[in-house]
Design a protein around this motif. Structure first.
Motif, PDB file in Angstrom:
ATOM      1  N   MET A  75      97.380  61.309 -39.751  1.00  0.00           N
ATOM      2  CA  MET A  75      97.979  62.109 -40.824  1.00  0.00           C
ATOM      3  C   MET A  75      97.572  61.682 -42.219  1.00  0.00           C
ATOM      4  SD  MET A  75     101.842  62.754 -39.737  1.00  0.00           S
ATOM      5  CE  MET A  75     102.092  63.197 -41.451  1.00  0.00           C
ATOM      6  N   PHE A 118      98.629  66.605 -52.413  1.00  0.00           N
ATOM      7  CA  PHE A 118      99.931  67.174 -52.090  1.00  0.00           C
ATOM      8  C   PHE A 118     101.050  66.263 -52.580  1.00  0.00           C
ATOM      9  CE2 PHE A 118     103.287  67.999 -48.850  1.00  0.00           C
ATOM     10  CZ  PHE A 118     103.602  69.266 -49.308  1.00  0.00           C
ATOM     11  N   LEU A 148     101.731  66.454 -56.248  1.00  0.00           N
ATOM     12  CA  LEU A 148     102.486  67.647 -56.579  1.00  0.00           C
ATOM     13  C   LEU A 148     103.963  67.445 -56.259  1.00  0.00           C
ATOM     14  CD1 LEU A 148     101.833  70.395 -57.690  1.00  0.00           C
ATOM     15  CD2 LEU A 148     101.615  71.239 -55.367  1.00  0.00           C
ATOM     16  N   SER A 190     106.235  65.905 -58.809  1.00  0.00           N
ATOM     17  CA  SER A 190     106.662  66.683 -59.962  1.00  0.00           C
ATOM     18  C   SER A 190     107.818  67.618 -59.646  1.00  0.00           C
ATOM     19  CB  SER A 190     105.468  67.497 -60.491  1.00  0.00           C
ATOM     20  OG  SER A 190     105.090  68.421 -59.499  1.00  0.00           O
ATOM     21  N   MET A 191     108.259  67.633 -58.391  1.00  0.00           N
ATOM     22  CA  MET A 191     109.292  68.608 -58.034  1.00  0.00           C
ATOM     23  C   MET A 191     110.688  68.024 -58.060  1.00  0.00           C
ATOM     24  SD  MET A 191     108.087  71.072 -55.123  1.00  0.00           S
ATOM     25  CE  MET A 191     106.499  71.721 -54.977  1.00  0.00           C
ATOM     26  N   ASP A 192     111.641  68.927 -58.003  1.00  0.00           N
ATOM     27  CA  ASP A 192     113.039  68.537 -58.019  1.00  0.00           C
ATOM     28  C   ASP A 192     113.403  67.795 -56.721  1.00  0.00           C
ATOM     29  OD1 ASP A 192     115.679  68.338 -58.534  1.00  0.00           O
ATOM     30  OD2 ASP A 192     116.166  70.395 -57.919  1.00  0.00           O
ATOM     31  N   LYS A 219     116.160  67.141 -55.260  1.00  0.00           N
ATOM     32  CA  LYS A 219     117.178  67.769 -54.419  1.00  0.00           C
ATOM     33  C   LYS A 219     116.542  68.820 -53.504  1.00  0.00           C
ATOM     34  CE  LYS A 219     121.703  69.918 -54.860  1.00  0.00           C
ATOM     35  NZ  LYS A 219     122.580  70.659 -55.762  1.00  0.00           N
ATOM     36  N   PHE A 220     115.564  69.508 -54.085  1.00  0.00           N
ATOM     37  CA  PHE A 220     114.834  70.530 -53.342  1.00  0.00           C
ATOM     38  C   PHE A 220     114.025  69.911 -52.220  1.00  0.00           C
ATOM     39  CE2 PHE A 220     110.749  72.933 -53.305  1.00  0.00           C
ATOM     40  CZ  PHE A 220     111.227  74.044 -52.663  1.00  0.00           C
ATOM     41  N   ALA A 274     115.827  68.633 -49.031  1.00  0.00           N
ATOM     42  CA  ALA A 274     116.145  69.611 -48.003  1.00  0.00           C
ATOM     43  C   ALA A 274     115.099  69.630 -46.902  1.00  0.00           C
ATOM     44  CB  ALA A 274     116.281  70.985 -48.632  1.00  0.00           C
ATOM     45  N   PHE A 275     113.865  69.253 -47.247  1.00  0.00           N
ATOM     46  CA  PHE A 275     112.822  69.188 -46.228  1.00  0.00           C
ATOM     47  C   PHE A 275     112.647  67.778 -45.687  1.00  0.00           C
ATOM     48  CE2 PHE A 275     111.592  72.827 -48.874  1.00  0.00           C
ATOM     49  CZ  PHE A 275     111.585  73.795 -47.907  1.00  0.00           C
ATOM     50  N   TYR A 305     106.755  57.664 -43.326  1.00  0.00           N
ATOM     51  CA  TYR A 305     106.674  58.224 -41.970  1.00  0.00           C
ATOM     52  C   TYR A 305     107.637  57.501 -41.039  1.00  0.00           C
ATOM     53  CZ  TYR A 305     104.506  60.058 -37.756  1.00  0.00           C
ATOM     54  OH  TYR A 305     104.286  60.690 -36.564  1.00  0.00           O
ATOM     55  N   LEU A 363     111.196  58.791 -41.371  1.00  0.00           N
ATOM     56  CA  LEU A 363     111.479  59.998 -40.584  1.00  0.00           C
ATOM     57  C   LEU A 363     111.651  59.651 -39.110  1.00  0.00           C
ATOM     58  CD1 LEU A 363     108.994  62.597 -42.073  1.00  0.00           C
ATOM     59  CD2 LEU A 363     111.440  62.418 -42.448  1.00  0.00           C
TER      60      LEU A 363
END
Lengths: 267, 262
Positions: free
Chosen positions: A36, A43, A46, A49-51, A53-54, A57-58, A72, A75
């Motif tokens: 992997m 990726f 990127l 730079s994201m929230d 909390k969002f 969820a993933f 890894y 998870l």
């Protein structure tokens, strides 16, 4: 000592099955890691730079990117905890109810040993089994992380602190199982109870993390023993873990007194 | 008919417990989803990065009811499959466990008839629990859906997918409890199978290299992402039918000559 030895012998096969299959699964999971790592550098930039909390969820945590072995592993261990919880609740529901279910209570309780001794021996033998499985798991984890990390530098200290919490995680489930099994009239099927307890709390905690809900975190041991928190901070999440410890201690004390007074069904 | 009524009654209690707790779970989840749905950060993130998620091969827009349900769908699949697996293994082995086998098989009914009645009850409860769960999800998440038509279609497809997956586990549970010598083992092995395939299915979602393994885990046969488009793959339908027919055939075959533990 006899009861302890006998119980341990009874659990021998179960220790073997759990002790090989769960760590085996961990190894199997981690073996897919090297394949992997190649994709995903751009990726993960990127992702930064994201929230958060969002992303949560993933199941993505910015500090533990899935492209790195600890991310890894985080998870993986989150899933590995499910069978571990099932094993612990199996033992919890099993050890105090088995004599009544298999009609061996008459035999055991006419022996010149006190109920205190019986419950303590049974508890200790189950605890021993859990610890054996956890030790195998720890060994497998260290081996797998070393083997599959590639050229990453891995701080094993946090991993070991996390693995140290696993016996307590299992003990929580086992003690809940014990107190329920002595509170109900008859445990007809251990599996239905333990699946409901272990898988139910897992599903609740997954919903909690997908929805980033704070309220749900308090009710399920899976969130109390949150692996990401330990891997990032290097210590247990004391703000939540005390709930599990309280439940564990109260359940153990309650099952002891309930078992002493229990009206044990006989032939 | 008597056996059917008797089995319906003795499995009713666990059915009610399961359906109530599952419904409560879906309902509470939808409740939490309502707050989540209005979160402007997430909607913004989707507006700006939507192309990225499309490129990644269908990460669903989780601020819609369809997207959210498909994201959490594994938690609809797995509990229902655990229920069916346990039901299948218990309904067969309970006569030996409760020591009622002697009584039942002294009655003037053939083993085939007993098995057929038990099979009918097991299928009945499996269909019923799938239907009710879908109605509950439809009711609790449907309130927040802005596209009622596609949502209804999704729920129907999801229900069929869940039901087919359940049938696999039901038939395997029934097969194992008739084929294994020790009646105590079947439940554990069946559940081990469910959890094992669940973990493989999570791995398939995680690592692309594990793609080939989707053939060995029933949870990947009818994934929610495919159900969104009503996309049932023929090969998986055939595998499902194959497993179910072989297992039910094996159930009749092994149970007819089973050495019952009395």
């Amino acid at each position: 000592m006899n009861v302890y030895k006998f119980e341990l012998k009874r659990l021998k096969k179960s220790i073997l099955v759990w002790g090989l299959s769960v760590p085996g699964f961990l190894l199997f999971y981690l073996a897919f890691f090297p394949a992997m790592t190649s994709s995903g550098d751009a990726f993960s930039d990127l992702m930064q730079s994201m929230d958060p909390k969002f992303l949560a969820a993933f199941g993505i945590i910015p500090e533990l990117p899935i492209g790195e072995i600890l991310g890894y592993f985080n998870l993986t261990i989150g899933l590995i905890l499910v069978p571990l919880a099932i094993q612990a609740s199996n033992y919890g529901f099993h050890i105090l109810s088995v004599e009544e279910r298999e009609l061996t209570a008459d035999f055991l309780f006419t022996k010149p040993i006190s109920r205190t001794k019986i419950i303590v021996s049974k508890f200790l033998s189950a605890l021993t089994s859990l610890i054996i499985v956890d030790l195998i798991l720890t060994a497998f984890t260290v081996i797998a992380l070393t083997a599959f990390k590639g050229d990453e530098v891995v701080e094993l200290k946090n991993v070991l602190i996390l693995l140290l919490s696993v016996p307590f995680f299992q003990l929580t489930f086992m003690s809940i199982g014990m107190v329920i099994s002595v509170s109900v009239k008859k445990v007809s099927s251990v599996l239905s109870y333990s699946m409901a307890l272990a898988f139910g709390t897992y599903v609740v905690s997954s919903f909690g993390s997908i929805l980033s809900s704070d309220a749900i975190k308090y009710i399920t041991p899976f969130s109390h023993f949150d692996s990401a928190y330990v891997l990032i901070n290097g210590h247990w999440h004391w703000g939540l873990i005390w709930i599990s410890f309280t439940i564990m201690i109260v359940s153990l004390i309650a099952s002891y007194f309930l078992y002493l007074k229990r009206n044990i069904a006989s032939l | 008919m008597n056996i059917i009524f008797r089995e319906l009654k003795s499995n009713l209690k666990s059915f009610i417990i399961w359906i109530l707790s599952l419904s409560a779970l879906f309902y509470v989840a939808s409740f939490e989803f309502e707050m989540f749905q209005g979160d402007s950060n997430i909607t913004e993130a989707f507006d700006s990065f939507g192309f990225l998620f499309d490129a990644l091969g269908g990460v669903p827009d989780m601020t819609t009811a369809v997207g959210f349900l498909s994201l959490v769908s594994i938690y609809i699949y797995v509990p229902l499959c655990i229920y069916s697996a346990l039901l299948g293994s218990r309904i067969i082995s309970k006569e030996e466990k409760n020591r009622t086998a002697e009584y039942l098989f002294a009655l003037p009914v053939s083993r085939k008839k007993v098995i057929s009645s038990k099979l009918a009850v097991a299928i009945f409860y499996t269909v019923l629990i799938a239907t009710i769960s879908m109605i509950v999800s439809w009711y609790s998440f449907g309130m927040y859906s802005h596209e009622p038509v596609s949502f209804d279609a999704f729920i129907i497809n999801l229900g069929i997918g869940v039901l087919l997956t359940q049938m696999i586990f039901l038939s395997i549970g029934m097969l194992l409890s008739s084929a294994l010598k020790n009646y105590k083992k079947s439940g554990g092995i069946t559940v081990g199978f469910v959890i094992g395939t669940f973990m493989i299915s999570m791995l398939v979602g995680l690592a692309e290299k594990a793609e080939v393994m989707k053939y060995i885990t029933p949870f990947q046969y009818f994934p929610a992402a495919a159900m969104m488009e009503g996309n049932f793959e023929l090969v998986f339908i055939l595998i499902t039918i194959g497993i179910v027919i072989v297992s039910f055939g094996g159930l009749y075959f092994f149970y007819s000559k089973r050495d019952l533990h009395i």
